[in-house]
Design a protein around this motif. Structure first.
Motif, PDB file in Angstrom:
ATOM      1  N   VAL A 101       4.278  -4.008  -1.576  1.00 16.96           N
ATOM      2  CA  VAL A 101       4.532  -2.264  -1.909  1.00 16.96           C
ATOM      3  C   VAL A 101       3.435  -1.706  -3.191  1.00 16.96           C
ATOM      4  CG1 VAL A 101       6.112  -0.356  -1.908  1.00 16.96           C
ATOM      5  CG2 VAL A 101       7.064  -2.970  -1.159  1.00 16.96           C
ATOM      6  N   GLY A 102       3.483  -0.649  -2.276  1.00 18.31           N
ATOM      7  CA  GLY A 102       2.471   0.839  -3.369  1.00 18.31           C
ATOM      8  C   GLY A 102       3.296   1.838  -3.301  1.00 18.31           C
ATOM      9  N   PHE A 103       3.038   2.798  -4.533  1.00 15.05           N
ATOM     10  CA  PHE A 103       4.459   3.576  -4.365  1.00 15.05           C
ATOM     11  C   PHE A 103       3.413   4.775  -4.884  1.00 15.05           C
ATOM     12  CE2 PHE A 103       6.875   0.615  -5.214  1.00 15.05           C
ATOM     13  CZ  PHE A 103       8.608   0.866  -4.137  1.00 15.05           C
ATOM     14  N   VAL A 104       2.794   6.285  -3.759  1.00 12.23           N
ATOM     15  CA  VAL A 104       2.765   7.221  -4.465  1.00 12.23           C
ATOM     16  C   VAL A 104       3.820   8.193  -4.633  1.00 12.23           C
ATOM     17  CG1 VAL A 104       1.621   9.369  -4.029  1.00 12.23           C
ATOM     18  CG2 VAL A 104       0.142   6.621  -3.385  1.00 12.23           C
ATOM     19  N   GLU A 158       1.231  -4.470   1.463  1.00  8.56           N
ATOM     20  CA  GLU A 158       1.545  -4.530   2.957  1.00  8.56           C
ATOM     21  C   GLU A 158       1.775  -3.042   3.400  1.00  8.56           C
ATOM     22  OE1 GLU A 158       3.592  -7.936   5.211  1.00  8.56           O
ATOM     23  OE2 GLU A 158       3.763  -8.051   2.631  1.00  8.56           O
ATOM     24  N   VAL A 159       2.493  -1.894   3.043  1.00  6.17           N
ATOM     25  CA  VAL A 159       3.059  -0.550   2.735  1.00  6.17           C
ATOM     26  C   VAL A 159       2.906   0.451   1.863  1.00  6.17           C
ATOM     27  CG1 VAL A 159       5.085  -1.291   2.770  1.00  6.17           C
ATOM     28  CG2 VAL A 159       5.021   1.045   3.704  1.00  6.17           C
ATOM     29  N   ILE A 160       2.268   1.351   1.662  1.00  5.30           N
ATOM     30  CA  ILE A 160       2.422   2.551   0.999  1.00  5.30           C
ATOM     31  C   ILE A 160       3.668   3.325   1.155  1.00  5.30           C
ATOM     32  CG2 ILE A 160       1.437   4.948  -0.295  1.00  5.30           C
ATOM     33  CD1 ILE A 160      -1.294   2.931   0.682  1.00  5.30           C
ATOM     34  N   PHE A 161       4.374   3.884  -0.040  1.00  3.50           N
ATOM     35  CA  PHE A 161       5.346   4.386   0.575  1.00  3.50           C
ATOM     36  C   PHE A 161       4.999   5.725  -0.401  1.00  3.50           C
ATOM     37  CE2 PHE A 161       8.043   0.855   1.338  1.00  3.50           C
ATOM     38  CZ  PHE A 161       8.822   1.126   2.235  1.00  3.50           C
ATOM     39  N   ALA A 162       5.031   7.008   0.293  1.00  4.57           N
ATOM     40  CA  ALA A 162       4.435   8.476  -0.778  1.00  4.57           C
ATOM     41  C   ALA A 162       6.286   9.143  -0.258  1.00  4.57           C
ATOM     42  CB  ALA A 162       3.748   8.652   0.414  1.00  4.57           C
ATOM     43  N   ASP A 163       6.711   9.965  -1.192  1.00  2.43           N
ATOM     44  CA  ASP A 163       7.813  10.706  -1.714  1.00  2.43           C
ATOM     45  C   ASP A 163       7.031  12.033  -2.188  1.00  2.43           C
ATOM     46  OD1 ASP A 163       9.684  11.605  -1.585  1.00  2.43           O
ATOM     47  OD2 ASP A 163      11.066   9.894  -3.443  1.00  2.43           O
ATOM     48  N   GLU A 164       6.887  12.776  -1.231  1.00  6.25           N
ATOM     49  CA  GLU A 164       6.277  14.128  -1.282  1.00  6.25           C
ATOM     50  C   GLU A 164       5.289  13.964  -1.925  1.00  6.25           C
ATOM     51  OE1 GLU A 164       7.099  16.871  -0.156  1.00  6.25           O
ATOM     52  OE2 GLU A 164       9.808  16.859  -0.132  1.00  6.25           O
ATOM     53  N   PRO A 165       4.018  13.347  -1.734  1.00  2.00           N
ATOM     54  CA  PRO A 165       2.629  12.969  -2.386  1.00  2.00           C
ATOM     55  C   PRO A 165       1.939  14.427  -2.635  1.00  2.00           C
ATOM     56  CG  PRO A 165       2.467  12.464  -0.283  1.00  2.00           C
ATOM     57  CD  PRO A 165       3.706  13.009   0.011  1.00  2.00           C
ATOM     58  N   THR A 166       1.958  15.472  -1.936  1.00  3.72           N
ATOM     59  CA  THR A 166       1.999  16.701  -2.363  1.00  3.72           C
ATOM     60  C   THR A 166       2.291  18.368  -2.381  1.00  3.72           C
ATOM     61  OG1 THR A 166       2.011  17.891   0.468  1.00  3.72           O
ATOM     62  CG2 THR A 166      -0.368  15.773   0.519  1.00  3.72           C
ATOM     63  N   GLY A 167       3.656  17.083  -3.481  1.00  6.68           N
ATOM     64  CA  GLY A 167       4.589  18.662  -3.215  1.00  6.68           C
ATOM     65  C   GLY A 167       3.917  19.281  -4.658  1.00  6.68           C
ATOM     66  N   ALA A 168       3.354  18.723  -5.513  1.00 12.50           N
ATOM     67  CA  ALA A 168       3.166  19.987  -6.089  1.00 12.50           C
ATOM     68  C   ALA A 168       1.221  20.380  -6.485  1.00 12.50           C
ATOM     69  CB  ALA A 168       3.105  18.241  -8.089  1.00 12.50           C
ATOM     70  N   ARG A 200      -4.526  11.158  -6.585  1.00 15.38           N
ATOM     71  CA  ARG A 200      -5.525   9.949  -5.915  1.00 15.38           C
ATOM     72  C   ARG A 200      -6.259   9.003  -7.207  1.00 15.38           C
ATOM     73  NH1 ARG A 200     -10.985  13.061  -5.783  1.00 15.38           N
ATOM     74  NH2 ARG A 200     -10.669  14.844  -6.237  1.00 15.38           N
ATOM     75  N   VAL A 201      -5.422   8.382  -7.799  1.00 18.22           N
ATOM     76  CA  VAL A 201      -5.764   7.709  -9.256  1.00 18.22           C
ATOM     77  C   VAL A 201      -4.540   7.330  -8.795  1.00 18.22           C
ATOM     78  CG1 VAL A 201      -5.088   6.852 -11.378  1.00 18.22           C
ATOM     79  CG2 VAL A 201      -6.727   8.655 -10.920  1.00 18.22           C
ATOM     80  N   ALA A 202      -3.249   8.052  -8.402  1.00 17.63           N
ATOM     81  CA  ALA A 202      -2.372   7.174  -8.561  1.00 17.63           C
ATOM     82  C   ALA A 202      -2.210   6.237  -6.705  1.00 17.63           C
ATOM     83  CB  ALA A 202      -1.376   7.853  -7.637  1.00 17.63           C
ATOM     84  N   LEU A 203      -3.348   7.075  -5.608  1.00 17.98           N
ATOM     85  CA  LEU A 203      -3.655   6.465  -4.392  1.00 17.98           C
ATOM     86  C   LEU A 203      -4.344   4.850  -4.568  1.00 17.98           C
ATOM     87  CD1 LEU A 203      -3.233   6.168  -1.586  1.00 17.98           C
ATOM     88  CD2 LEU A 203      -4.678   8.529  -1.434  1.00 17.98           C
ATOM     89  N   ALA A 204      -5.224   5.226  -5.578  1.00 17.81           N
ATOM     90  CA  ALA A 204      -6.263   3.948  -5.674  1.00 17.81           C
ATOM     91  C   ALA A 204      -5.371   3.300  -5.918  1.00 17.81           C
ATOM     92  CB  ALA A 204      -7.247   4.606  -6.597  1.00 17.81           C
ATOM     93  N   ARG A 205      -3.930   3.305  -7.414  1.00 14.33           N
ATOM     94  CA  ARG A 205      -4.025   1.889  -7.955  1.00 14.33           C
ATOM     95  C   ARG A 205      -2.749   1.566  -6.837  1.00 14.33           C
ATOM     96  NH1 ARG A 205       0.765   3.520 -11.504  1.00 14.33           N
ATOM     97  NH2 ARG A 205       1.607   5.715 -10.052  1.00 14.33           N
ATOM     98  N   ALA A 206      -2.397   2.272  -5.821  1.00 13.32           N
ATOM     99  CA  ALA A 206      -1.322   2.118  -4.533  1.00 13.32           C
ATOM    100  C   ALA A 206      -2.164   0.794  -3.624  1.00 13.32           C
ATOM    101  CB  ALA A 206      -0.985   3.147  -3.604  1.00 13.32           C
ATOM    102  N   LEU A 207      -3.329   1.608  -3.296  1.00  9.72           N
ATOM    103  CA  LEU A 207      -4.331   0.237  -2.767  1.00  9.72           C
ATOM    104  C   LEU A 207      -4.956  -0.703  -3.460  1.00  9.72           C
ATOM    105  CD1 LEU A 207      -6.822   3.450  -1.394  1.00  9.72           C
ATOM    106  CD2 LEU A 207      -4.860   1.946   0.522  1.00  9.72           C
TER     107      LEU A 207
END
Ligand code: ADP
Ligand code: ADP
Length: 231
Positions: A86-89, A160-170, A148-155
């Motif tokens: 799992v990756g997280f954003v 197998e899956v990236i979970f993103a919780d309100e990734p654009t909320g801020a 974008r760093v958080a996304l690179a870290r996840a990738l």
């Protein structure tokens, strides 16, 4: 086989007056797709994401992550499964402020006990437009750059899956769109699976499928929605 599947999960938090946060939710997320989970505030979106990702445990029901029944795993096997799969954003980026961009991106594989794949890390940092910023720390970056760093870290960990919780909320609208574009590209170009919680219909429009929650239950689902359907 779905990348993530929950079967009839339920969860009631202590102190919630017996009102369930999730009340019998079953949903399967297909591999290599971008799925949005929508619903009003308090409808159970974050609880569903946390249970599906192995960050929290439902009171009942099954959670399968990459085909593995993670409900049967005890710590630290659960943590290992999560780190491997799992990756997280998150809305608030959750970067390590004391580490550089490069160190943040390599961290998940280190924590999982895997050798970092530096060539791949360089590629994902380039993909999110941060080549040359590897030695910066999060405090030197804008909100959009941090996400974008958080996304690179996840990738970088090839989850197998990236979970993103309100990734654009801020983020402001245009910066948010850049992040959504990158999530979409991760699915289309890298075959990543994304499950994204959002309350924003414009964000959900980037997904292949939208699942709607209300009061801890799935109330409707759309595949390949038109903007009229999700408005
Ligand atoms: P959403 O993400 O859709 O806003 P949540 O999953 O965060 O919904 O919350 C679902 C319900 O569970 C809400 O009623 C919320 O108040 C409650 N809840 C969430 N987290 C906790 C907690 N740690 N303790 C008690 N109640 C909680
Ligand atoms: P607008 O109100 O300007 O249409 P949207 O948020 O609906 O804003 O879309 C912003 C941009 O993102 C548009 O150029 C739109 O074509 C594009 N877009 C929206 N959804 C998707 C999607 N699922 N895949 C690719 N591009 C999308």
């Amino acid at each position: 086989q779905p990348v993530v599947e929950v079967v009839d999960i339920a969860k009631t938090y202590a102190g919630a007056g017996g009102v369930p946060a999730l009340d019998g939710v079953s949903v399967a997320f297909a591999r290599g797709t971008f799925c949005a989970v929508m619903g009003p505030s308090g409808s159970g979106k974050s609880t569903l994401l946390h249970c599906a990702a192995g960050l929290d445990r439902p009171d009942r029901g099954d959670v399968r992550l990459g085909g593995e029944d993670i409900g049967r795993l005890k710590e630290p096997a659960l943590t290992r499964a999560r780190r491997r799969r799992v990756g997280f954003v998150f809305q608030s980026y959750n970067l390590m402020d004391s580490l550089t961009v490069w160190q943040n991106v390599l961290l998940p594989r280190k924590l999982a006990g895997d050798r970092p794949d530096k060539a791949w890390a360089r590629e994902v940092i380039a993909r999110v437009g941060l080549s040359g910023r590897e030695h910066d720390r999060p405090g030197q970056l804008s909100g959009g750059q941090r996400q974008r760093v958080a996304l690179a870290r996840a990738l970088a960990a090839r989850p197998e899956v990236i979970f993103a919780d309100e990734p654009t909320g801020a983020l402001d609208l245009s910066t948010g769109r850049e992040v959504l574009t990158l999530l979409r590209e991760a699915v289309d170009d890298f075959g990543t699976s994304v499950v994204m919680v959002t309350h924003d219909p414009a964000s959900a429009a980037w997904a292949d499928r939208v699942v709607f929650l209300a009061d801890g239950r799935i109330v409707s689902e759309l595949g390949y929605p038109t903007s009229e359907q999700i408005a």
